[in-house]
Design a protein around this motif. Structure first.
Motif, PDB file in Angstrom:
ATOM      1  N   LEU A 199       0.848  -1.184   0.000  1.00  0.00           N
ATOM      2  CA  LEU A 199       0.000   0.000   0.000  1.00  0.00           C
ATOM      3  C   LEU A 199       0.885   1.237   0.000  1.00  0.00           C
ATOM      4  CD1 LEU A 199      -2.575  -1.065   2.741  1.00  0.00           C
ATOM      5  CD2 LEU A 199      -2.903  -1.143   0.268  1.00  0.00           C
ATOM      6  N   ARG A 200       0.377   2.295  -0.601  1.00  0.00           N
ATOM      7  CA  ARG A 200       1.122   3.544  -0.638  1.00  0.00           C
ATOM      8  C   ARG A 200       0.212   4.690  -0.226  1.00  0.00           C
ATOM      9  NH1 ARG A 200       1.958   7.851  -3.985  1.00  0.00           N
ATOM     10  NH2 ARG A 200       4.020   8.810  -3.910  1.00  0.00           N
ATOM     11  N   VAL A 201       0.671   5.481   0.742  1.00  0.00           N
ATOM     12  CA  VAL A 201      -0.079   6.654   1.185  1.00  0.00           C
ATOM     13  C   VAL A 201       0.617   7.892   0.639  1.00  0.00           C
ATOM     14  CG1 VAL A 201      -0.835   8.005   3.174  1.00  0.00           C
ATOM     15  CG2 VAL A 201      -0.917   5.513   3.269  1.00  0.00           C
ATOM     16  N   GLU A 202      -0.157   8.810   0.113  1.00  0.00           N
ATOM     17  CA  GLU A 202       0.421  10.002  -0.478  1.00  0.00           C
ATOM     18  C   GLU A 202       1.235  10.778   0.550  1.00  0.00           C
ATOM     19  OE1 GLU A 202      -2.182  12.438  -2.769  1.00  0.00           O
ATOM     20  OE2 GLU A 202      -3.320  10.726  -3.535  1.00  0.00           O
ATOM     21  N   PRO A 203       2.413  11.286   0.146  1.00  0.00           N
ATOM     22  CA  PRO A 203       3.311  11.993   1.071  1.00  0.00           C
ATOM     23  C   PRO A 203       2.655  13.145   1.808  1.00  0.00           C
ATOM     24  CG  PRO A 203       4.448  11.479  -0.961  1.00  0.00           C
ATOM     25  CD  PRO A 203       3.005  11.133  -1.193  1.00  0.00           C
ATOM     26  N   LYS A 204       1.760  13.878   1.148  1.00  0.00           N
ATOM     27  CA  LYS A 204       1.148  15.023   1.821  1.00  0.00           C
ATOM     28  C   LYS A 204       0.279  14.586   2.995  1.00  0.00           C
ATOM     29  CE  LYS A 204      -2.465  15.381  -1.751  1.00  0.00           C
ATOM     30  NZ  LYS A 204      -3.010  16.280  -2.788  1.00  0.00           N
ATOM     31  N   ALA A 205      -0.215  13.360   2.972  1.00  0.00           N
ATOM     32  CA  ALA A 205      -0.954  12.845   4.119  1.00  0.00           C
ATOM     33  C   ALA A 205       0.017  12.367   5.198  1.00  0.00           C
ATOM     34  CB  ALA A 205      -1.870  11.711   3.693  1.00  0.00           C
ATOM     35  N   LEU A 206       1.087  11.717   4.790  1.00  0.00           N
ATOM     36  CA  LEU A 206       2.077  11.227   5.754  1.00  0.00           C
ATOM     37  C   LEU A 206       2.700  12.367   6.553  1.00  0.00           C
ATOM     38  CD1 LEU A 206       3.966   8.497   3.681  1.00  0.00           C
ATOM     39  CD2 LEU A 206       2.263   8.155   5.484  1.00  0.00           C
ATOM     40  N   ARG A 207       2.857  13.512   5.926  1.00  0.00           N
ATOM     41  CA  ARG A 207       3.481  14.640   6.615  1.00  0.00           C
ATOM     42  C   ARG A 207       2.658  15.133   7.786  1.00  0.00           C
ATOM     43  NH1 ARG A 207       5.059  16.272   1.268  1.00  0.00           N
ATOM     44  NH2 ARG A 207       3.231  17.643   1.087  1.00  0.00           N
ATOM     45  N   LEU A 208       1.384  14.755   7.837  1.00  0.00           N
ATOM     46  CA  LEU A 208       0.504  15.210   8.901  1.00  0.00           C
ATOM     47  C   LEU A 208       0.404  14.215  10.057  1.00  0.00           C
ATOM     48  CD1 LEU A 208      -2.312  16.576   6.598  1.00  0.00           C
ATOM     49  CD2 LEU A 208      -0.503  17.867   7.722  1.00  0.00           C
ATOM     50  N   ALA A 209       1.116  13.109   9.962  1.00  0.00           N
ATOM     51  CA  ALA A 209       1.060  12.090  11.017  1.00  0.00           C
ATOM     52  C   ALA A 209       1.701  12.593  12.298  1.00  0.00           C
ATOM     53  CB  ALA A 209       1.760  10.821  10.546  1.00  0.00           C
ATOM     54  N   LYS A 210       1.162  12.147  13.408  1.00  0.00           N
ATOM     55  CA  LYS A 210       1.762  12.444  14.709  1.00  0.00           C
ATOM     56  C   LYS A 210       3.146  11.831  14.779  1.00  0.00           C
ATOM     57  CE  LYS A 210       1.235  11.085  19.573  1.00  0.00           C
ATOM     58  NZ  LYS A 210       1.738  12.339  20.155  1.00  0.00           N
ATOM     59  N   SER A 211       3.275  10.623  14.265  1.00  0.00           N
ATOM     60  CA  SER A 211       4.572   9.962  14.197  1.00  0.00           C
ATOM     61  C   SER A 211       4.525   8.892  13.120  1.00  0.00           C
ATOM     62  CB  SER A 211       4.952   9.332  15.545  1.00  0.00           C
ATOM     63  OG  SER A 211       4.023   8.342  15.934  1.00  0.00           O
ATOM     64  N   ILE A 212       5.708   8.529  12.640  1.00  0.00           N
ATOM     65  CA  ILE A 212       5.835   7.516  11.597  1.00  0.00           C
ATOM     66  C   ILE A 212       6.812   6.444  12.053  1.00  0.00           C
ATOM     67  CG2 ILE A 212       6.608   7.062   9.247  1.00  0.00           C
ATOM     68  CD1 ILE A 212       5.673   9.812   8.463  1.00  0.00           C
ATOM     69  N   ILE A 213       6.380   5.203  11.952  1.00  0.00           N
ATOM     70  CA  ILE A 213       7.232   4.069  12.287  1.00  0.00           C
ATOM     71  C   ILE A 213       7.778   3.494  10.989  1.00  0.00           C
ATOM     72  CG2 ILE A 213       7.297   1.744  13.296  1.00  0.00           C
ATOM     73  CD1 ILE A 213       4.980   2.579  15.090  1.00  0.00           C
ATOM     74  N   SER A 214       9.080   3.379  10.902  1.00  0.00           N
ATOM     75  CA  SER A 214       9.676   2.820   9.673  1.00  0.00           C
ATOM     76  C   SER A 214      10.754   1.806  10.017  1.00  0.00           C
ATOM     77  CB  SER A 214      10.282   3.933   8.815  1.00  0.00           C
ATOM     78  OG  SER A 214      11.245   4.657   9.555  1.00  0.00           O
TER      79      SER A 214
END
Length: 199
Positions: A178-193
Motif C-alpha cells: 500500500l502507498r499513502v500520499e506523502p502530503k498525508a504522511l506529513r501530517l502524522a503524529k509519528s511515523i514508524i519505519s
C-alpha cells in the motif's frame, strides 16, 4: 451527501461541518494536523468514521486489489463497535469512485475480503495472528492505540488533548503493498519505519 473532499489540499486545520440532517460535509483540509473529537457536537465514532474514509482516499492499493470497475470498496470492523453505524451513516460515501460498503465481523474467523479492517479497542489482541494474511491481501489495518502500530498495524488513531491524531507504520504499508500520499504522511503524529514488534 459527501462533498468538499480536500479540493485545496491539506494546508489548513481539519474542520468538520454537519448539516441539520446529519449528513457529513468535510472541509477542504480534511486531516490537517488533527480533528476535534467533539466537532459540531458529533460523536467520537462519527469523527473517526469520516477520518478513516478520507485517509483511504489518500491510499493507493495494488491494481490486483482494485481492478474491477464498479467493485465496492469494503471497510470491515471487527467486533461490535459504534463505528459501524457511523460509517453506514455516510449515505453517499464513495472511495475512488466506488461505493462504500461497511461490514461487521463478529470474530476473526468471520473476516472476509475487505480493503480496510478496523480493530476497535479490545480487538487488537487478535491482530498478531491475522497480520501476515491481511498484509498478503493488501488490507489497510487500522487500530485505536499506539500499540497497534507497534504490533505491525498500518494506521493507529489516537486521542490527544481531545483531538484525533494518527500514527503510520510505513513498514506495515510496504508489506501490504500500500502507498499513502506523502502530503498525508506529513501530517502524522509519528511515523514508524522500522521492523514491527512481534507479539
Amino acid at each position: 451527501m459527501l462533498r468538499s473532499w480536500l479540493r485545496h489540499g491539506l494546508t489548513m486545520t481539519l474542520a468538520f461541518a454537519f448539516r441539520a440532517s446529519g449528513v457529513l460535509v468535510l472541509s477542504s483540509s480534511l486531516f490537517a494536523n488533527s480533528a476535534m473529537l467533539n466537532a459540531e457536537g458529533k460523536t467520537e465514532s462519527e469523527v473517526r468514521a469520516a477520518f478513516l474514509v478520507v485517509f483511504a482516499k489518500y491510499t493507493q492499493w495494488p491494481d490486483r486489489i482494485l481492478s474491477a470497475e464498479g467493485e465496492d470498496f469494503v471497510v470491515g470492523v471487527l467486533g461490535d463497535d459504534p463505528l459501524v453505524t457511523a460509517l453506514k451513516a455516510l449515505h453517499d460515501g464513495r472511495v475512488m469512485g466506488r461505493k462504500l460498503v461497511v461490514k461487521r465481523f463478529s470474530t476473526p474467523a468471520d473476516v472476509q475480503r475487505c480493503h480496510v479492517l478496523f480493530f476497535p479497542k479490545g480487538q487488537e489482541q487478535h491482530f498478531p495472528g491475522m497480520r501476515d494474511k491481511l498484509a498478503a491481501q493488501s488490507v489497510l489495518t487500522v487500530g485505536e492505540t499506539p500499540r497497534f502500530c507497534e504490533l505491525g498495524g498500518a494506521l493507529g488513531l489516537v486521542e490527544e488533548s481531545s483531538r484525533l491524531r494518527f500514527i503510520v507504520n510505513l513498514t506495515a504499508l510496504e508489506q501490504a503493498h500500500l502507498r499513502v500520499e506523502p502530503k498525508a504522511l506529513r501530517l502524522a503524529k509519528s511515523i514508524i519505519s522500522k521492523p514491527s514488534a512481534q507479539p
